[in-house]
Design a protein around this motif. Structure first.
Motif, PDB file in Angstrom:
ATOM      1  N   SER A  83      36.960   2.183  -0.868  1.00 21.39           N
ATOM      2  CA  SER A  83      37.704   1.038  -0.346  1.00 21.39           C
ATOM      3  C   SER A  83      36.826  -0.201  -0.257  1.00 21.39           C
ATOM      4  CB  SER A  83      38.271   1.373   1.039  1.00 21.39           C
ATOM      5  OG  SER A  83      37.234   1.706   1.937  1.00 21.39           O
TER       6      SER A  83
ATOM      7  N   ASP B 150      35.229  -3.823  -5.174  1.00 14.52           N
ATOM      8  CA  ASP B 150      36.110  -4.942  -5.497  1.00 14.52           C
ATOM      9  C   ASP B 150      35.879  -5.363  -6.939  1.00 14.52           C
ATOM     10  OD1 ASP B 150      33.748  -6.437  -5.509  1.00 14.52           O
ATOM     11  OD2 ASP B 150      34.036  -7.160  -3.471  1.00 14.52           O
TER      12      ASP B 150
ATOM     13  N   VAL C  63      38.366   6.436  -7.638  1.00 17.13           N
ATOM     14  CA  VAL C  63      39.231   6.571  -6.464  1.00 17.13           C
ATOM     15  C   VAL C  63      39.906   7.933  -6.515  1.00 17.13           C
ATOM     16  CG1 VAL C  63      39.638   4.117  -6.135  1.00 17.13           C
ATOM     17  CG2 VAL C  63      41.095   5.387  -7.696  1.00 17.13           C
TER      18      VAL C  63
ATOM     19  N   VAL D 186      45.366   7.906  -3.628  1.00 19.04           N
ATOM     20  CA  VAL D 186      45.653   6.477  -3.493  1.00 19.04           C
ATOM     21  C   VAL D 186      46.990   6.142  -4.144  1.00 19.04           C
ATOM     22  CG1 VAL D 186      43.214   5.918  -3.461  1.00 19.04           C
ATOM     23  CG2 VAL D 186      44.441   5.870  -5.625  1.00 19.04           C
TER      24      VAL D 186
ATOM     25  N   LYS E  48      49.229   1.094  -7.144  1.00 19.89           N
ATOM     26  CA  LYS E  48      48.592  -0.220  -7.302  1.00 19.89           C
ATOM     27  C   LYS E  48      47.074  -0.102  -7.287  1.00 19.89           C
ATOM     28  CE  LYS E  48      48.446  -4.835  -5.218  1.00 19.89           C
ATOM     29  NZ  LYS E  48      48.972  -5.689  -4.107  1.00 19.89           N
ATOM     30  N   ARG E  49      46.550   0.710  -6.357  1.00 14.84           N
ATOM     31  CA  ARG E  49      45.095   0.894  -6.272  1.00 14.84           C
ATOM     32  C   ARG E  49      44.564   1.612  -7.508  1.00 14.84           C
ATOM     33  NH1 ARG E  49      40.640   0.548  -6.588  1.00 14.84           N
ATOM     34  NH2 ARG E  49      38.944   0.855  -5.083  1.00 14.84           N
TER      35      ARG E  49
ATOM     36  N   LYS F  38      44.265  -0.888 -10.311  1.00 16.80           N
ATOM     37  CA  LYS F  38      43.077  -1.737 -10.161  1.00 16.80           C
ATOM     38  C   LYS F  38      41.816  -0.998 -10.603  1.00 16.80           C
ATOM     39  CE  LYS F  38      44.527  -4.800  -6.387  1.00 16.80           C
ATOM     40  NZ  LYS F  38      44.258  -5.211  -4.986  1.00 16.80           N
ATOM     41  N   SER F  39      41.722   0.282 -10.253  1.00 13.57           N
ATOM     42  CA  SER F  39      40.535   1.048 -10.632  1.00 13.57           C
ATOM     43  C   SER F  39      40.407   1.145 -12.146  1.00 13.57           C
ATOM     44  CB  SER F  39      40.580   2.439 -10.008  1.00 13.57           C
ATOM     45  OG  SER F  39      41.530   3.263 -10.644  1.00 13.57           O
TER      46      SER F  39
END
Length: 512
Positions: free
Chosen positions: A169, A172, A211, A215, A218-219, A222-223
């Motif tokens: 988490s 970024d 990740v 999760v 959406k997460r 992103k990964s």
């Protein structure tokens, strides 16, 4: 004449005390044009970024990827595992297991006890363990292998596969958070590639936003975007720096989502990389075999596939059966820190340990005491203890959510040790008076010199020798298992051997 002071951005040059209106207008016009050009560049960059993201993760534009059925059917034969991957700098023979190390050294094991049978030929080095010595390596102009005096091939991995907590988490778009004894350190792609150039490993895994499968979508999206972006940056860096001879391993993101991982694997299949990495933390807790087979089927057959972070010896055999050429031994650190010893007979898994030498749970010695409870504490505390107790947020709900996310377990202890009968918990006081080898017919350093009762005494008294002896025993045990797997692969019996092991594990669970 007094000149009125202006703000730095509006101040103009004054010649002989007089302001030049024409020059002032020209400066302002140039500034406006410069601002407009910068704004346009930022706009184009954002458009390009959104376009790349939509191509990768937008469900409307995403092309459904299916596995190569011809290649997938070949995975069932297991003959493809006997391979030799070589280049001008090193050679890898599969199948094999890579040693999980701390800065190139097997945890708990001293240099004089290390040998090829313990340390292997390839060492996985987590990035957090070398951050403190990077400046020293740069000053001495030495590679990491020369610095730690090892002849092993080094694989630098930014993700710590032995860490059971989800700390992703804190990642970024700018970079990946790496947790060490000093706390969290943000590593950008550029900084990581500079570390690779200094350490000079034979192979390195690109930065990856790993990740867990828990999760949301959406997460996970992103990964995927972040990881693929970092892989592209690493490829560009290697093409522009011919002096860097390290080979790139591309991680496959997707957080256990089949289509995301298939899409990522399909995109990475065309990249100029040496091999591919599947982190166990990105896969579901159970039922991941078909997913891994589908991923391997669309990857080039000429490149090795690594699975890092397997949880136990059963998952190690499953990874080989799914087409992965190499695994790592990070799970041995969990076993040794928790006082667990392997006793599975890899050559004949159906041969169970002698019941006469097994403890009776109803005996008087099986009673719990304070010393055994104290001994159950982990010898190797998680780096997640360095996560701050409070993480700033906009409100208390966000603070609480971030705190919980920062310290959530990816895998529980029972996932590492699913069967109690083929993994002995030597912390238990029932082993206090058992003066026999940890495992029958075991010829490791520990079993040749010490007994279950002695190791139990070391664990109860919290002696540092305890995890050392257990690491030597477990490493010897798992390397025997790899040799058995190689023999089964050559005979074409790997799938049958995996089914036998699976039945043994299920049988043990039903009696535990």
């Amino acid at each position: 004449m007094m000149v009125t002071k202006r703000s730095p951005e509006k101040q103009i040059s004054v010649t002989n005390g007089n302001a030049n209106p024409a020059k002032r207008l020209k400066v302002e016009k140039d500034e406006n044009n410069k601002t407009a050009i910068q704004s346009q560049a930022v706009l184009e960059k954002n458009k390009s970024k959104k376009r790349n993201e939509s191509i990768l993760i937008n469900p409307e534009l995403e092309v459904k990827i299916e596995p190569d059925e011809t290649r997938r059917s070949q995975l069932n034969s297991s003959s493809h595992l006997i391979r030799k991957f070589e280049n001008e700098h090193f050679t890898l023979n599969s199948p094999d297991i890579f040693s999980h190390t701390h800065c190139g050294q097997v945890p708990h094991v001293t240099t004089d006890l290390c040998s090829t049978s313990v340390n292997g030929e390839v060492s996985i080095v987590p990035l957090h363990s070398v951050l403190s010595c990077v400046k020293v390596l740069e000053k001495l102009n030495k590679s990491l292998a020369d610095f730690v005096r090892t002849s092993n091939k080094i694989v630098l991995n930014p993700f710590n596969s032995s860490e059971p907590y989800d700390l992703t988490s804190f990642n970024d778009q700018l970079g990946m958070s790496v947790w060490g004894k000093g706390g969290r350190k943000k590593i950008t792609s550029k900084e990581y590639l500079c570390i690779v150039k200094i350490c000079q490993p034979e192979m390195f895994v690109s930065l990856s936003d790993v990740v867990p499968s828990s999760v949301n979508k959406k997460r996970a999206n992103k990964s995927c975007y972040r990881t693929l972006q970092w892989v592209n940056e690493a490829i560009t860096y290697l093409s522009d720096n011919s002096t860097v001879t390290s080979r790139l391993l591309a991680p496959i993101p997707g957080s256990g989502d089949r289509q995301l991982m298939m899409k990522s694997a399909n995109l990475l299949a065309s990249r100029q990389v040496f091999g591919y990495v599947i982190e166990r933390a990105t896969l579901p807790v159970e039922g991941w075999e078909d997913l891994v087979k589908d991923i391997v089927s669309i990857l080039p057959d000429s490149r090795p596939v690594f699975m890092l972070g397997v949880l136990n010896e059963m998952e190690m055999v499953k990874a080989y059966n799914c087409g992965c050429h190499f695994v790592d031994s990070s799970f041995l650190l969990h076993f040794s820190n928790k006082g667990q010893a392997m006793v599975l007979n890899s050559a004949n898994p159906t041969q169970l340990p002698d019941p006469s030498k097994q403890p009776d749970s109803s005996s008087e010695e099986a009673t719990n005491d304070s010393s055994s409870e104290e001994a159950t504490k982990d010898f190797g505390p998680s780096l997640a203890e360095n996560v701050p107790s409070e993480v700033t947020g906009e409100n208390e709900d966000k603070k609480k959510k971030k705190r919980e996310t920062g310290k959530v377990l990816i895998f529980k202890p029972e996932h590492y040790m699913p069967s109690k009968s083929i993994t002995l918990d030597l912390v238990s006081p029932v082993y206090t008076r058992q003066f026999c080898k940890i495992a029958e017919n075991c010829e490791c350093f520990t079993c040749q010199r010490h007994t279950r009762g002695y190791v139990n005494h070391l664990l109860i008294t919290r002696e540092l020798l305890a995890p050392t002896l257990l690491m030597l025993h477990n490493t010897y045990h798992v390397r025997n298992l790899v040799n058995t797997v190689k023999d089964k692969v050559e005979r074409g019996d790997l799938a049958k051997y995996k089914e036998t092991l699976d039945e043994v594990f299920k049988l043990k669970d039903s009696h535990s």
